[in-house]
Design an enzyme around this catalytic site. Structure first.
Site, short mmCIF file in Angstrom:
data_model
loop_
_atom_site.label_atom_id
_atom_site.label_comp_id
_atom_site.label_asym_id
_atom_site.label_seq_id
_atom_site.Cartn_x
_atom_site.Cartn_y
_atom_site.Cartn_z
NE ARG A 143 -3.57 2.26 2.83
CZ ARG A 143 -4.89 2.41 2.52
NH1 ARG A 143 -5.33 1.59 1.79
NH2 ARG A 143 -5.36 3.62 2.89
CG HIS A 170 -8.32 0.90 -3.79
ND1 HIS A 170 -7.62 -0.24 -3.28
CD2 HIS A 170 -8.67 1.56 -2.64
CE1 HIS A 170 -7.87 -0.15 -1.75
NE2 HIS A 170 -8.44 0.93 -1.78
CD GLN A 173 -12.99 -0.34 -1.11
OE1 GLN A 173 -12.28 -0.10 -0.18
NE2 GLN A 173 -14.17 -0.63 -1.16
CG ASP A 265 -12.22 8.23 -2.46
OD1 ASP A 265 -12.35 8.13 -1.33
OD2 ASP A 265 -11.34 8.07 -3.08
CB CYS A 305 -13.60 3.30 -0.55
SG CYS A 305 -12.41 4.81 -0.60
NE ARG A 333 -10.41 -3.51 0.84
CZ ARG A 333 -9.99 -2.45 1.19
NH1 ARG A 333 -10.23 -1.05 1.46
NH2 ARG A 333 -8.51 -2.50 0.89
#
Length: 355
Positions: A143, A170, A173, A265, A305, A333
């Site tokens: 990450r 991503h 996700q 987001d 998210c 997730r």
């Protein structure tokens, strides 16, 4: 009921529902794992360009079954004895917990490796770190900020490398999002997703994922914040092949009209803090609120998210309202991550009989 008795019952044309017992999940899970394993074993997940629609559907289905296994307390230690290294250059809640708990539930172990505690923080080449970790670990999740760094790590690693988030993509996700939409809408094909906000990593992954799954994707961003052009062009190519819609616009009303899913987001992502004031000005008018959502289908679902900034990209009455499914999304997730881990890291005989 014994297998012989079951065959006889079915052979007599019995309409009785045959109780398959706990082994039924074993069979379904093994089949689902094999469908993913034969494509992804030992491979990286850096973004979705290299995966087909069938590959993505198989991953979502595997996540479904792993969720069923976890909820029913069905033992599924597909990664017994395996170790995942987790490199974090960005702070995390959901990514760290879901990968760490996921490895535990799969019978493996996860190592938390803050980037500032590794020798890469003191100038060691990524290539050297990748080669060394390949000698110790069975997989690595990263990450970080630059997609280029994850791809360079994967180039020199001999083990699967999973993109836990970069500034460009991503993917984990989005697999969780697809599972969540499937659970709430009962299908993915024909579903229209409206993404309102920044043309960021989530927008890019949506553009890569949606057309391959037969979904329509509309992205509305302020001028100057559109997604990368090559990602849009790739998405439109797949949309033509699948007969779906890809729309990139600066008009949030056009994007959200008749949508099944409304998604947003944060406007200021990690690494963008210095631009916060300027960004807030540019994104004025792109807030997801009740007035905007009135243009979506009456049974739309709202997704984010997380973490969210109530009063900025989304109003409290939407994110905390009856259409919001953000916590189902966050929970998934775990199950999506487990599907990726099992698909890339499990041995061929990880579940029951040799596959």
């Amino acid at each position: 009921m014994a297998v012989w008795d079951m065959k006889n019952a079915l052979g007599r044309g019995s309409s009785t529902v045959v109780p398959l017992g706990s082994n039924y999940l074993s069979v379904r899970l093994q089949n689902a794992l094999w469908s993913c394993h034969r494509v992804m074993a030992g491979k990286d997940l850096l973004h979705f360009s290299d995966l087909s629609g069938d590959d993505l559907r198989n991953l979502v289905h595997l996540a479904e079954l792993l969720k069923e296994a976890q909820k029913s307390r069905f033992t599924h230690t597909l990664l017994a004895g395996k170790t995942l290294g987790m490199i974090f250059d960005k702070s995390s809640t959901r990514t760290r917990i879901s990968f760490e708990v996921g490895m535990l539930q799969l019978g493996g172990h996860a190592l938390f490796l803050p980037g500032n505690m590794l020798q890469t923080g003191r100038g060691e080449p990524i290539s050297d770190t990748a080669r060394v970790m390949s000698r110790y670990l069975d997989g690595v999740m990263i990450r970080t900020f630059r997609q280029q760094d994850v791809e360079e790590f994967a180039k020199y690693a001999d083990i699967p490398v999973i993109n836990g988030l970069t500034d460009e993509f991503h993917p984990c996700q989005l697999l969780a999002d697809a599972l969540t939409i499937l659970e709430h809408k009962g299908r993915l094909e024909g579903i229209t997703v409206a993404f309102i906000g920044d043309g960021n990593n989530l927008a890019h992954s949506w553009l890569q994922l949606a057309p391959k799954l037969g979904m329509n994707i509309r992205v509305a961003t302020p001028p100057g914040y559109q997604p990368m052009q090559w990602v849009v062009e790739e998405a439109k190519l797949h949309a033509v092949q699948q007969g779906t819609e890809v729309l990139v616009t600066t008009d949030p009303e056009r994007a959200i009209e008749g949508a099944d899913v409304v998604y947003t987001d944060t406007w200021v992502s990690m690494g963008d803090e210095e631009e916060a004031e300027e960004r807030l000005k540019h994104f004025e008018g792109y807030q997801v609120n009740e007035k905007l959502c009135a243009l979506a289908k009456p049974d739309y679902v709202f997704m984010h998210c997380l973490p969210a900034h109530r009063g900025e990209e989304v109003s409290p009455d939407v994110i905390d309202g009856p259409h919001s499914i953000i916590f189902d999304q966050a929970e998934n997730r775990l199950h999506a991550q487990k599907a990726v881990l099992a698909a890339t890291m499990a041995d061929a005989s990880a579940f029951g009989e040799d596959m």
